[in-house]
Design a protein around this motif. Structure first.
Motif, PDB file in Angstrom:
ATOM      1  N   ALA A  78      -6.287  -1.710  -3.445  1.00  0.00           N
ATOM      2  CA  ALA A  78      -7.314  -2.170  -4.076  1.00  0.00           C
ATOM      3  C   ALA A  78      -7.631  -1.386  -5.584  1.00  0.00           C
ATOM      4  CB  ALA A  78      -8.708  -1.869  -3.328  1.00  0.00           C
ATOM      5  N   ARG A  81      -7.610 -13.042  -1.930  1.00  0.00           N
ATOM      6  CA  ARG A  81      -9.077 -12.611  -1.988  1.00  0.00           C
ATOM      7  C   ARG A  81      -9.751 -13.947  -2.253  1.00  0.00           C
ATOM      8  NH1 ARG A  81     -11.497  -7.777  -5.275  1.00  0.00           N
ATOM      9  NH2 ARG A  81      -9.352  -7.319  -5.124  1.00  0.00           N
ATOM     10  N   GLU A 118      -5.315  -2.823  -8.011  1.00  0.00           N
ATOM     11  CA  GLU A 118      -5.873  -4.251  -8.328  1.00  0.00           C
ATOM     12  C   GLU A 118      -7.004  -4.217  -9.407  1.00  0.00           C
ATOM     13  OE1 GLU A 118      -6.437  -8.645  -7.768  1.00  0.00           O
ATOM     14  OE2 GLU A 118      -5.027  -7.068  -8.105  1.00  0.00           O
ATOM     15  N   ASP A 119      -7.949  -3.163  -9.230  1.00  0.00           N
ATOM     16  CA  ASP A 119      -9.024  -2.860  -9.973  1.00  0.00           C
ATOM     17  C   ASP A 119      -8.322  -2.296 -11.471  1.00  0.00           C
ATOM     18  OD1 ASP A 119     -10.873  -3.432  -8.210  1.00  0.00           O
ATOM     19  OD2 ASP A 119     -11.302  -1.170  -7.924  1.00  0.00           O
ATOM     20  N   PRO A 132      -9.123  -5.560   0.330  1.00  0.00           N
ATOM     21  CA  PRO A 132      -9.808  -4.161  -0.273  1.00  0.00           C
ATOM     22  C   PRO A 132     -10.163  -3.215   0.616  1.00  0.00           C
ATOM     23  CG  PRO A 132     -10.202  -6.337  -1.617  1.00  0.00           C
ATOM     24  CD  PRO A 132      -9.827  -6.839   0.019  1.00  0.00           C
ATOM     25  N   GLU A 148       0.935  -1.306   0.022  1.00  0.00           N
ATOM     26  CA  GLU A 148      -0.029   0.134  -0.190  1.00  0.00           C
ATOM     27  C   GLU A 148       1.068   1.272   0.088  1.00  0.00           C
ATOM     28  OE1 GLU A 148      -3.848   2.185   0.840  1.00  0.00           O
ATOM     29  OE2 GLU A 148      -3.177   0.355  -0.165  1.00  0.00           O
TER      30      GLU A 148
END
Length: 92
Positions: free
Chosen positions: A73, A57, A76-77, A66, A27
């Motif tokens: 997150a 996940r 990742e999207d 997430p 992060e």
């Protein structure tokens, strides 16, 4: 959360603490420099991190990463918007 007996053991607690440390580090450090568009060059890091997040996940949804790591997150999207990753993600 849905902690199992294995998660409550000493080894399980160490595993969950390690996962937390890794997610926090990703992060803070990795994500901002790895945002990319669909035509950007991928690195092995991108692939390994993406597969690990998908697996986490899929196998450990109780970690709920997430919700607690919004930049990760979002990364990742973005990664899953690539067809190659979307089509090969873990599904249950």
């Amino acid at each position: 959360t849905g902690a199992t007996d294995a998660d409550r053991s000493h080894l399980g607690k160490r595993r969950l603490a390690a996962i937390e440390r890794i997610l926090s580090r990703l992060e803070a450090d990795t994500v901002p420099r790895h945002m990319y568009t669909d035509d950007a060059q991928l690195t092995l890091d991108d692939i390994v991190i993406g597969v690990a997040l998908d697996y986490l996940r899929f196998r450990m949804p109780e970690v709920e990463w997430p919700l607690r790591f919004p930049a990760l997150a979002a990364w990742e999207d973005t990664r899953l918007s690539r067809r190659s990753f979307h089509d090969t993600r873990f599904t249950g």
